[in-house]
Design a protein around this motif. Structure first.
Motif, PDB file in Angstrom:
ATOM      1  N   GLU A   1      31.996  34.171  35.930  1.00 47.66           N
ATOM      2  CA  GLU A   1      33.318  34.065  36.533  1.00 47.66           C
ATOM      3  C   GLU A   1      33.548  35.103  37.624  1.00 47.66           C
ATOM      4  N   ALA A   2      34.500  34.803  38.524  1.00 44.83           N
ATOM      5  CA  ALA A   2      35.022  35.763  39.495  1.00 44.83           C
ATOM      6  C   ALA A   2      36.501  35.451  39.674  1.00 44.83           C
ATOM      7  N   TRP A   3      37.342  36.496  39.774  1.00 45.25           N
ATOM      8  CA  TRP A   3      38.789  36.333  39.842  1.00 45.25           C
ATOM      9  C   TRP A   3      39.396  37.271  40.871  1.00 45.25           C
ATOM     10  N   ILE A   4      40.447  36.828  41.534  1.00 47.55           N
ATOM     11  CA  ILE A   4      41.259  37.680  42.400  1.00 47.55           C
ATOM     12  C   ILE A   4      42.655  37.723  41.781  1.00 47.55           C
ATOM     13  N   CYS A   5      43.141  38.932  41.502  1.00 47.18           N
ATOM     14  CA  CYS A   5      44.468  39.104  40.915  1.00 47.18           C
ATOM     15  C   CYS A   5      45.311  39.979  41.839  1.00 47.18           C
ATOM     16  N   ARG A   6      46.601  39.785  41.747  1.00 43.43           N
ATOM     17  CA  ARG A   6      47.543  40.591  42.527  1.00 43.43           C
ATOM     18  C   ARG A   6      48.519  41.205  41.535  1.00 43.43           C
ATOM     19  N   ARG A   7      48.838  42.468  41.707  1.00 47.56           N
ATOM     20  CA  ARG A   7      49.770  43.133  40.798  1.00 47.56           C
ATOM     21  C   ARG A   7      50.970  43.640  41.589  1.00 47.56           C
ATOM     22  N   SER A   8      52.147  43.383  41.074  1.00 43.45           N
ATOM     23  CA  SER A   8      53.356  43.924  41.683  1.00 43.45           C
ATOM     24  C   SER A   8      54.307  44.340  40.573  1.00 43.45           C
ATOM     25  N   CYS A   9      55.165  45.301  40.849  1.00 47.20           N
ATOM     26  CA  CYS A   9      56.103  45.798  39.834  1.00 47.20           C
ATOM     27  C   CYS A   9      57.034  44.699  39.360  1.00 47.20           C
ATOM     28  N   GLU A  10      57.418  43.807  40.258  1.00 43.35           N
ATOM     29  CA  GLU A  10      58.380  42.761  39.917  1.00 43.35           C
ATOM     30  C   GLU A  10      57.769  41.692  39.022  1.00 43.35           C
ATOM     31  N   SER A  11      56.554  41.295  39.307  1.00 44.24           N
ATOM     32  CA  SER A  11      56.006  40.120  38.616  1.00 44.24           C
ATOM     33  C   SER A  11      54.901  40.439  37.626  1.00 44.24           C
ATOM     34  N   GLY A  12      54.545  41.701  37.441  1.00 42.80           N
ATOM     35  CA  GLY A  12      53.422  42.019  36.557  1.00 42.80           C
ATOM     36  C   GLY A  12      52.130  41.645  37.230  1.00 42.80           C
ATOM     37  N   SER A  13      51.266  40.905  36.542  1.00 42.68           N
ATOM     38  CA  SER A  13      49.992  40.520  37.142  1.00 42.68           C
ATOM     39  C   SER A  13      49.986  39.019  37.423  1.00 42.68           C
ATOM     40  N   ASN A  14      49.235  38.635  38.439  1.00 35.81           N
ATOM     41  CA  ASN A  14      49.246  37.250  38.877  1.00 35.81           C
ATOM     42  C   ASN A  14      47.872  36.895  39.449  1.00 35.81           C
ATOM     43  N   VAL A  15      47.180  35.936  38.829  1.00 34.88           N
ATOM     44  CA  VAL A  15      45.898  35.489  39.363  1.00 34.88           C
ATOM     45  C   VAL A  15      46.151  34.647  40.601  1.00 34.88           C
ATOM     46  N   VAL A  16      45.476  34.976  41.673  1.00 32.40           N
ATOM     47  CA  VAL A  16      45.591  34.224  42.920  1.00 32.40           C
ATOM     48  C   VAL A  16      44.564  33.099  42.958  1.00 32.40           C
ATOM     49  N   ALA A  17      43.311  33.414  42.606  1.00 32.38           N
ATOM     50  CA  ALA A  17      42.249  32.414  42.661  1.00 32.38           C
ATOM     51  C   ALA A  17      41.123  32.816  41.720  1.00 32.38           C
ATOM     52  N   GLY A  18      40.324  31.839  41.323  1.00 36.64           N
ATOM     53  CA  GLY A  18      39.195  32.130  40.462  1.00 36.64           C
ATOM     54  C   GLY A  18      38.165  31.030  40.513  1.00 36.64           C
ATOM     55  N   VAL A  19      36.962  31.369  40.061  1.00 33.36           N
ATOM     56  CA  VAL A  19      35.901  30.381  39.913  1.00 33.36           C
ATOM     57  C   VAL A  19      35.180  30.674  38.601  1.00 33.36           C
ATOM     58  N   ARG A  20      34.845  29.604  37.876  1.00 33.10           N
ATOM     59  CA  ARG A  20      34.113  29.752  36.627  1.00 33.10           C
ATOM     60  C   ARG A  20      33.004  28.714  36.587  1.00 33.10           C
ATOM     61  N   TYR A  21      31.787  29.182  36.284  1.00 33.20           N
ATOM     62  CA  TYR A  21      30.675  28.270  36.023  1.00 33.20           C
ATOM     63  C   TYR A  21      30.436  28.286  34.513  1.00 33.20           C
ATOM     64  N   THR A  22      30.388  27.113  33.905  1.00 36.50           N
ATOM     65  CA  THR A  22      30.089  26.979  32.478  1.00 36.50           C
ATOM     66  C   THR A  22      28.758  26.264  32.347  1.00 36.50           C
ATOM     67  N   ASP A  23      27.781  26.931  31.690  1.00 37.64           N
ATOM     68  CA  ASP A  23      26.446  26.327  31.610  1.00 37.64           C
ATOM     69  C   ASP A  23      26.429  25.081  30.738  1.00 37.64           C
ATOM     70  N   LYS A  24      27.280  25.010  29.714  1.00 35.96           N
ATOM     71  CA  LYS A  24      27.355  23.795  28.907  1.00 35.96           C
ATOM     72  C   LYS A  24      28.053  22.725  29.741  1.00 35.96           C
ATOM     73  N   GLY A  25      27.303  21.767  30.215  1.00 34.38           N
ATOM     74  CA  GLY A  25      27.840  20.709  31.056  1.00 34.38           C
ATOM     75  C   GLY A  25      27.665  20.952  32.545  1.00 34.38           C
ATOM     76  N   ASP A  26      27.160  22.140  32.906  1.00 38.36           N
ATOM     77  CA  ASP A  26      26.948  22.460  34.331  1.00 38.36           C
ATOM     78  C   ASP A  26      28.208  22.197  35.162  1.00 38.36           C
ATOM     79  N   VAL A  27      29.307  22.838  34.816  1.00 41.17           N
ATOM     80  CA  VAL A  27      30.578  22.600  35.488  1.00 41.17           C
ATOM     81  C   VAL A  27      31.018  23.844  36.260  1.00 41.17           C
ATOM     82  N   VAL A  28      31.374  23.644  37.527  1.00 39.80           N
ATOM     83  CA  VAL A  28      31.990  24.681  38.351  1.00 39.80           C
ATOM     84  C   VAL A  28      33.469  24.327  38.441  1.00 39.80           C
ATOM     85  N   GLU A  29      34.340  25.274  38.063  1.00 34.82           N
ATOM     86  CA  GLU A  29      35.780  25.032  38.126  1.00 34.82           C
ATOM     87  C   GLU A  29      36.419  26.083  39.028  1.00 34.82           C
TER      88      GLU A  29
END
Length: 142
Positions: A52-80
């Motif tokens: 996996e790889a993730w980009i997160c943004r943190r701000s005092c108002e909203s806490g943490s927030n994932v902006v984008a991500g990618v995950r490869y799962t070897d079971k089924g060979d799926v990129v999400e």
């Protein structure tokens, strides 16, 4: 889906806090985002059949927030590819001996990689020149 984003980002931010604090094994490095973006955290990991790889943004108002991500799962060979920022992320999947595939926007992509190859993933928040990107993740396996 949003709960998964929040949990992933919270884990990345905890890893970054541990890294900055100097204790424990960190899973995220706030300096892995480029170009440098204040209050953004990028992370990459591998394990349990996922890379996996993730980009997160943190701000005092909203806490943490994932902006984008990618995950490869070897079971089924799926990129999400995940998009929580509304900017159509770009994901890169590099497989040893096969080159690098590029995926634009959110979605699931069924692949057919040769078993036992090293795999790395990377995500950018968008395709614009002002985007943030992660480094490639640690190597996983297909």
């Amino acid at each position: 889906m949003i709960k998964k984003f929040a949990a992933t980002c919270a884990g990345a931010l905890m890893g970054a806090a541990m890294l900055i604090g100097g204790s424990g094994a960190a899973q995220a490095d706030p300096n892995k985002c480029y170009p440098s973006k204040p209050n953004w955290v990028c992370s990459g990991s591998t394990g349990s059949g996922q890379t996996e790889a993730w980009i997160c943004r943190r701000s005092c108002e909203s806490g943490s927030n994932v902006v984008a991500g990618v995950r490869y799962t070897d079971k089924g060979d799926v990129v999400e590819v995940f998009d929580n920022g509304g900017k159509a992320p770009v994901a890169y999947v590099k497989v040893a001996g096969s080159g690098t595939a590029v995926f634009y926007g959110e979605g699931k992509h069924k692949q057919n990689y040769t078993e036992g190859k090293k795999i790395w993933v990377k995500v950018c928040s968008s395709s614009s020149s002002n985007r943030a990107c992660t480094d490639f993740s640690p190597a996983g396996s297909t």
